[in-house]
Scaffold this motif. Structure first.
Motif, PDB file in Angstrom:
ATOM      1  N   GLY A  96       5.402  23.530  -3.062  1.00 53.01           N
ATOM      2  CA  GLY A  96       5.277  24.854  -2.476  1.00 53.01           C
ATOM      3  C   GLY A  96       6.056  25.036  -1.186  1.00 53.01           C
ATOM      4  O   GLY A  96       7.127  24.453  -0.998  1.00 53.01           O
ATOM      5  N   VAL A  97       5.474  25.824  -0.287  1.00 51.93           N
ATOM      6  CA  VAL A  97       6.150  26.301   0.911  1.00 51.93           C
ATOM      7  C   VAL A  97       5.412  25.823   2.149  1.00 51.93           C
ATOM      8  O   VAL A  97       4.175  25.760   2.165  1.00 51.93           O
ATOM      9  CB  VAL A  97       6.182  27.847   0.913  1.00 51.93           C
ATOM     10  CG1 VAL A  97       6.918  28.380   2.131  1.00 51.93           C
ATOM     11  CG2 VAL A  97       6.804  28.366  -0.365  1.00 51.93           C
ATOM     12  N   THR A  98       6.167  25.521   3.203  1.00 52.69           N
ATOM     13  CA  THR A  98       5.545  25.200   4.482  1.00 52.69           C
ATOM     14  C   THR A  98       6.317  25.856   5.609  1.00 52.69           C
ATOM     15  O   THR A  98       7.493  26.209   5.454  1.00 52.69           O
ATOM     16  CB  THR A  98       5.463  23.672   4.696  1.00 52.69           C
ATOM     17  OG1 THR A  98       4.671  23.396   5.854  1.00 52.69           O
ATOM     18  CG2 THR A  98       6.850  23.055   4.872  1.00 52.69           C
ATOM     19  N   ALA A  99       5.661  26.036   6.736  1.00 55.09           N
ATOM     20  CA  ALA A  99       6.315  26.645   7.898  1.00 55.09           C
ATOM     21  C   ALA A  99       5.540  26.298   9.155  1.00 55.09           C
ATOM     22  O   ALA A  99       4.320  26.122   9.118  1.00 55.09           O
ATOM     23  CB  ALA A  99       6.387  28.165   7.747  1.00 55.09           C
ATOM     24  N   ALA A 100       6.256  26.194  10.253  1.00 55.25           N
ATOM     25  CA  ALA A 100       5.648  26.068  11.576  1.00 55.25           C
ATOM     26  C   ALA A 100       5.831  27.386  12.293  1.00 55.25           C
ATOM     27  O   ALA A 100       6.861  28.047  12.152  1.00 55.25           O
ATOM     28  CB  ALA A 100       6.300  24.942  12.364  1.00 55.25           C
ATOM     29  N   CYS A 125       4.998  19.960  10.895  1.00 53.84           N
ATOM     30  CA  CYS A 125       5.515  20.614   9.695  1.00 53.84           C
ATOM     31  C   CYS A 125       6.649  19.790   9.081  1.00 53.84           C
ATOM     32  O   CYS A 125       6.715  19.618   7.859  1.00 53.84           O
ATOM     33  CB  CYS A 125       5.993  22.018  10.047  1.00 53.84           C
ATOM     34  SG  CYS A 125       6.647  22.955   8.655  1.00 53.84           S
ATOM     35  N   SER A 126       7.525  19.265   9.919  1.00 62.03           N
ATOM     36  CA  SER A 126       8.642  18.451   9.438  1.00 62.03           C
ATOM     37  C   SER A 126       8.140  17.187   8.747  1.00 62.03           C
ATOM     38  O   SER A 126       8.683  16.767   7.715  1.00 62.03           O
ATOM     39  CB  SER A 126       9.574  18.090  10.598  1.00 62.03           C
ATOM     40  OG  SER A 126      10.200  19.245  11.117  1.00 62.03           O
ATOM     41  N   GLN A 127       7.108  16.582   9.319  1.00 61.80           N
ATOM     42  CA  GLN A 127       6.518  15.394   8.697  1.00 61.80           C
ATOM     43  C   GLN A 127       5.951  15.722   7.321  1.00 61.80           C
ATOM     44  O   GLN A 127       6.157  14.984   6.349  1.00 61.80           O
ATOM     45  CB  GLN A 127       5.418  14.828   9.600  1.00 61.80           C
ATOM     46  CG  GLN A 127       5.911  14.230  10.908  1.00 61.80           C
ATOM     47  CD  GLN A 127       4.765  13.846  11.830  1.00 61.80           C
ATOM     48  OE1 GLN A 127       3.613  13.774  11.404  1.00 61.80           O
ATOM     49  NE2 GLN A 127       5.080  13.606  13.096  1.00 61.80           N
ATOM     50  N   TYR A 128       5.246  16.832   7.245  1.00 61.79           N
ATOM     51  CA  TYR A 128       4.654  17.250   5.970  1.00 61.79           C
ATOM     52  C   TYR A 128       5.743  17.534   4.938  1.00 61.79           C
ATOM     53  O   TYR A 128       5.632  17.140   3.762  1.00 61.79           O
ATOM     54  CB  TYR A 128       3.795  18.496   6.192  1.00 61.79           C
ATOM     55  CG  TYR A 128       3.225  19.076   4.928  1.00 61.79           C
ATOM     56  CD1 TYR A 128       2.108  18.505   4.322  1.00 61.79           C
ATOM     57  CD2 TYR A 128       3.799  20.203   4.335  1.00 61.79           C
ATOM     58  CE1 TYR A 128       1.574  19.040   3.151  1.00 61.79           C
ATOM     59  CE2 TYR A 128       3.277  20.744   3.172  1.00 61.79           C
ATOM     60  CZ  TYR A 128       2.165  20.154   2.580  1.00 61.79           C
ATOM     61  OH  TYR A 128       1.653  20.677   1.425  1.00 61.79           O
ATOM     62  N   GLN A 129       6.789  18.209   5.357  1.00 61.10           N
ATOM     63  CA  GLN A 129       7.891  18.537   4.450  1.00 61.10           C
ATOM     64  C   GLN A 129       8.545  17.263   3.915  1.00 61.10           C
ATOM     65  O   GLN A 129       8.838  17.157   2.710  1.00 61.10           O
ATOM     66  CB  GLN A 129       8.923  19.403   5.176  1.00 61.10           C
ATOM     67  CG  GLN A 129       9.999  20.002   4.291  1.00 61.10           C
ATOM     68  CD  GLN A 129      11.157  19.062   4.041  1.00 61.10           C
ATOM     69  OE1 GLN A 129      11.446  18.199   4.866  1.00 61.10           O
ATOM     70  NE2 GLN A 129      11.816  19.228   2.906  1.00 61.10           N
ATOM     71  N   ALA A 130       8.762  16.286   4.799  1.00 55.90           N
ATOM     72  CA  ALA A 130       9.386  15.028   4.386  1.00 55.90           C
ATOM     73  C   ALA A 130       8.498  14.247   3.413  1.00 55.90           C
ATOM     74  O   ALA A 130       8.989  13.609   2.482  1.00 55.90           O
ATOM     75  CB  ALA A 130       9.688  14.179   5.612  1.00 55.90           C
ATOM     76  N   GLN A 131       7.200  14.318   3.614  1.00 54.96           N
ATOM     77  CA  GLN A 131       6.256  13.580   2.773  1.00 54.96           C
ATOM     78  C   GLN A 131       6.051  14.221   1.404  1.00 54.96           C
ATOM     79  O   GLN A 131       5.846  13.526   0.405  1.00 54.96           O
ATOM     80  CB  GLN A 131       4.905  13.478   3.488  1.00 54.96           C
ATOM     81  CG  GLN A 131       4.922  12.581   4.720  1.00 54.96           C
ATOM     82  CD  GLN A 131       3.660  12.744   5.564  1.00 54.96           C
ATOM     83  OE1 GLN A 131       2.775  13.543   5.250  1.00 54.96           O
ATOM     84  NE2 GLN A 131       3.581  11.988   6.653  1.00 54.96           N
TER      85      GLN A 131
END
Length: 316
Positions: A69-73, A130-136
């Motif tokens: 899905g989608v993520t954002a800070a 957010c960047s950590q979550y996106q990378a994981q």
């Protein structure tokens, strides 16, 4: 870099059925204590309460969305916009916001069904998480201002405005990370219309970047920081601003609060401090139009906490 009037026109075709064409009204001579009339673009009436829905919809519609899905800070408005767009398109979204986020914006993010994570003192902290979550997970990260799809989406404000008020000489735009100003400036790049960037003195990443000749970190201490509080302006916005922003001006928090009060008392419009920042430049005299200059002011956000609005209107 594919940011241009033509790209903004293509973007509008893509997103127009998902967004509101927000109204534009003329203030009338004497309003706000000004001797001239101005054009007000009411973008605080956009889906999710700010212009950012435009960039969010464009980013999602122009991307291949992974299973995660989608993520954002976000400081609040961008998160609400991404959550709104994801909900409308049937996508899952995880939004990261700092602890300073306005409760009204937090509630709005939740209202769209997003998975909300509140942690960290500043937007930069939320962005790191957010960047950590996106990378994981592989989720797609929608940047609030330093992305081509975001900027082209925000630029559709200018396309509508040019149709509604085609004879503006000058447009005043509040700046956080610079995506909105970059989109509007790109649309008007080959026209006589000049774009004025307006920032709080305590949150002025673009002003500092233009002065330094490159994006630099700034300290954040403003009533409008939860909307305009980018510690460093975006690389793409800086490139556009260096070429197409006519002037960068700063306003004090007192002027922002005064503009917020004027919008309610004289036009019954409720906006957040960030949404009143561009108007503050006129009311305070930070920007002084020439005689006969036709001026437009963008009201960019309306996600205000009612208690804070009440205090502002009482002059507290």
């Amino acid at each position: 870099m594919q940011i241009s009037k033509q790209q903004i026109e293509f973007t509008y075709e893509r997103i127009q059925k998902h967004i509101r064409k927000t109204p534009c009204i003329v203030s009338g001579n004497g309003t706000f204590g000004l001797k001239y009339s101005i054009s007000l673009k009411l973008e605080h009436l956009q889906h999710s309460g700010s212009f950012k829905a435009r960039g969010a919809f464009n980013s999602l519609l122009n991307s291949r969305i992974p299973e995660a899905g989608v993520t954002a800070a976000s400081g609040g408005n961008h998160g609400a916009a991404v959550a709104c767009a994801a909900h409308a398109l049937g996508l899952t979204a995880k939004i990261f916001v700092p602890e300073i986020s306005n409760p009204a914006k937090v509630d709005k993010i939740r209202s769209f069904g997003a998975d909300l994570h509140i942690e960290g003192a500043t937007y930069a902290d939320a962005a790191a998480l957010c960047s950590q979550y996106q990378a994981q997970t592989g989720a797609i990260d929608i940047h609030p201002y330093d992305a081509i799809d975001t900027i082209n989406g925000q630029g559709t404000v200018a396309l509508e405005w040019a149709e509604q008020n085609p004879d503006l000489n000058t447009i005043l735009v509040a700046v956080g990370g610079g995506g909105l100003a970059a989109g509007i400036a790109s649309y008007y790049a080959d026209t006589p219309t000049k774009i004025i960037a307006v920032e709080p003195t305590g949150s002025c990443s673009l002003h500092a970047a233009l002065k330094a000749g490159e994006p630099v970190d700034v300290e954040l201490n403003s009533i409008a920081a939860n909307a305009l509080g980018a510690k460093r302006c975006g690389t793409y916005p800086f490139e556009v601003a260096s070429k197409h922003i006519a002037q960068s001006v700063l306003v004090e928090d007192d002027a922002i609060l005064a503009a917020q009060r004027c919008l309610w008392r004289e036009m019954q419009l409720v906006v957040e401090p960030g949404g009143a920042t561009a108007l503050a430049a006129l009311i305070s005299g930070a920007y002084k139009p020439a005689d006969g200059e036709r001026v437009g002011v963008l009201l960019c956000g309306g996600n205000a906490e009612l208690i804070q609005v009440n205090d502002a209107l009482k002059g507290r």
